[in-house]
Design a protein around this motif. Structure first.
Motif, short mmCIF file in Angstrom:
data_model
loop_
_atom_site.label_atom_id
_atom_site.label_comp_id
_atom_site.label_asym_id
_atom_site.label_seq_id
_atom_site.Cartn_x
_atom_site.Cartn_y
_atom_site.Cartn_z
N LEU A 221 110.38 -4.27 30.99
CA LEU A 221 110.68 -5.49 30.23
C LEU A 221 109.57 -5.77 29.22
CD1 LEU A 221 112.00 -7.74 33.14
CD2 LEU A 221 113.33 -6.38 31.51
N ARG A 222 108.78 -4.74 28.87
CA ARG A 222 107.64 -4.94 27.97
C ARG A 222 107.86 -4.48 26.54
NH1 ARG A 222 102.64 -2.65 31.40
NH2 ARG A 222 103.59 -0.75 30.58
N ARG A 223 108.76 -3.51 26.32
CA ARG A 223 108.98 -2.96 24.97
C ARG A 223 110.46 -2.63 24.80
NH1 ARG A 223 104.31 0.19 22.43
NH2 ARG A 223 102.48 -0.68 23.40
N ALA A 224 110.95 -2.80 23.59
CA ALA A 224 112.36 -2.51 23.29
C ALA A 224 112.54 -1.02 23.01
CB ALA A 224 112.81 -3.32 22.08
N LEU A 225 113.59 -0.45 23.58
CA LEU A 225 113.92 0.96 23.34
C LEU A 225 114.95 1.14 22.24
CD1 LEU A 225 114.00 2.27 27.01
CD2 LEU A 225 112.22 2.66 25.28
N VAL A 226 115.74 0.10 21.96
CA VAL A 226 116.77 0.16 20.92
C VAL A 226 116.70 -1.10 20.08
CG1 VAL A 226 119.26 0.18 20.47
CG2 VAL A 226 118.30 1.67 22.24
N ARG B 230 124.52 -2.32 26.34
CA ARG B 230 124.12 -3.10 27.50
C ARG B 230 122.65 -2.82 27.75
NH1 ARG B 230 128.89 -3.89 26.89
NH2 ARG B 230 130.42 -4.59 28.42
N ALA B 231 121.89 -3.86 28.06
CA ALA B 231 120.47 -3.72 28.37
C ALA B 231 120.07 -4.89 29.27
CB ALA B 231 119.63 -3.72 27.10
N LEU B 232 118.88 -4.80 29.84
CA LEU B 232 118.40 -5.84 30.75
C LEU B 232 118.05 -7.13 30.02
CD1 LEU B 232 116.10 -3.68 33.05
CD2 LEU B 232 118.47 -4.42 33.47
N ALA B 233 117.46 -7.00 28.82
CA ALA B 233 116.98 -8.19 28.10
C ALA B 233 116.62 -7.81 26.67
CB ALA B 233 115.73 -8.76 28.81
N ALA B 234 116.27 -8.82 25.89
CA ALA B 234 115.76 -8.61 24.54
C ALA B 234 114.28 -9.00 24.53
CB ALA B 234 116.54 -9.46 23.54
N ILE B 235 113.51 -8.26 23.74
CA ILE B 235 112.08 -8.54 23.58
C ILE B 235 111.68 -8.09 22.18
CG2 ILE B 235 111.29 -6.32 24.50
CD1 ILE B 235 109.07 -8.01 25.97
N PRO B 236 110.79 -8.79 21.50
CA PRO B 236 110.47 -8.43 20.11
C PRO B 236 109.57 -7.21 19.94
CG PRO B 236 109.28 -10.41 20.74
CD PRO B 236 110.21 -10.08 21.87
N GLN B 237 108.79 -6.83 20.95
CA GLN B 237 107.83 -5.74 20.78
C GLN B 237 108.53 -4.38 20.75
OE1 GLN B 237 104.50 -5.80 23.44
NE2 GLN B 237 103.64 -3.91 22.63
N ARG B 238 108.18 -3.58 19.74
CA ARG B 238 108.78 -2.25 19.63
C ARG B 238 108.11 -1.27 20.59
NH1 ARG B 238 106.77 -0.01 13.76
NH2 ARG B 238 104.67 0.52 14.40
N SER B 239 108.78 -0.13 20.76
CA SER B 239 108.27 0.87 21.68
C SER B 239 107.25 1.77 20.99
CB SER B 239 109.42 1.72 22.20
OG SER B 239 109.88 2.56 21.17
N VAL C 211 113.00 7.86 29.50
CA VAL C 211 111.84 7.55 28.67
C VAL C 211 111.17 6.31 29.25
CG1 VAL C 211 112.87 8.54 26.57
CG2 VAL C 211 113.17 6.12 27.06
N PHE C 212 109.92 6.09 28.90
CA PHE C 212 109.25 4.88 29.34
C PHE C 212 108.48 4.29 28.17
CE2 PHE C 212 105.97 2.29 31.35
CZ PHE C 212 106.78 1.47 32.13
N GLU C 213 109.01 3.18 27.65
CA GLU C 213 108.38 2.43 26.56
C GLU C 213 108.12 3.30 25.33
OE1 GLU C 213 105.04 0.23 28.15
OE2 GLU C 213 106.34 -0.88 29.53
N ASP C 214 108.95 4.33 25.12
CA ASP C 214 108.82 5.27 24.02
C ASP C 214 110.24 5.63 23.57
OD1 ASP C 214 108.66 7.68 22.48
OD2 ASP C 214 106.78 8.20 23.45
N ASN C 215 110.58 5.35 22.30
CA ASN C 215 111.97 5.58 21.88
C ASN C 215 112.15 6.73 20.90
OD1 ASN C 215 111.19 4.52 19.41
ND2 ASN C 215 112.83 2.98 19.35
#
Length: 164
Positions: free
Chosen positions: A74-79, A115-124, A46-50
């Protein structure tokens, strides 16, 4: 579930040599209560869509590890926290995301390994675009459905078969 990724590497040099055992790059951070998890792999691309992530985690996990090729975004959270609870409550062993998470306090309260690369507040986005159970690439490593994932504090391994 008694294993150490270091021991698996030491015990199976021939699998490392011929590519049946692969080590993911050390770029993943840990969330969730389980630092150690393993299981057969279910894949998503998927890409920026959860939307497909949610639909997959709503189904029984049967001890599988959901491995998500999120394109390294690194722009949107998937989980986030709700999906972490779904994974916990539906019997998923863990989630590995080539992408981001959010709601980290909620994720850390879940009895699952993440496990993930990073945390970010914006949802997918939630359009339902993506592919389930195909061959994917995670941090440059090819992953197929029914490969096995082994994760602990030292790293993440992808094996072409269950390791003893």
């Amino acid at each position: 579930m008694s294993f150490a990724t270091t021991d698996l590497c030491d015990d199976h040099p021939e699998l490392l040599e011929d590519g049946r055992l692969l080590v993911l790059p050390p770029v993943f951070k840990h969330w969730g209560q389980h630092r150690r998890f393993c299981g057969p792999i279910t894949t998503l691309r998927v890409f920026e869509d959860n939307a497909l992530v949610r639909a997959t985690l709503e189904a029984p996990g049967h001890g599988h590890v959901l491995v998500i090729d999120g394109g390294g975004s690194l722009r949107r959270a998937l989980v986030g926290g709700q999906l972490g609870l779904l994974a916990q409550n539906n019997g998923w062993a863990g989630i590995v995301i080539d992408g981001c998470v959010r709601d980290t306090d909620e994720l850390n309260a879940c009895a699952v390994g993440i496990r993930a690369l990073a945390a970010i507040p914006q949802r997918s986005a939630r359009q339902g675009v993506g592919e389930r159970n195909g061959r994917i690439s995670v941090a440059g490593v090819a992953v197929s459905p029914d490969d096995w994932c082994y994760a602990d504090a030292d790293g993440i391994l992808i094996a072409r078969q269950k390791l003893a």
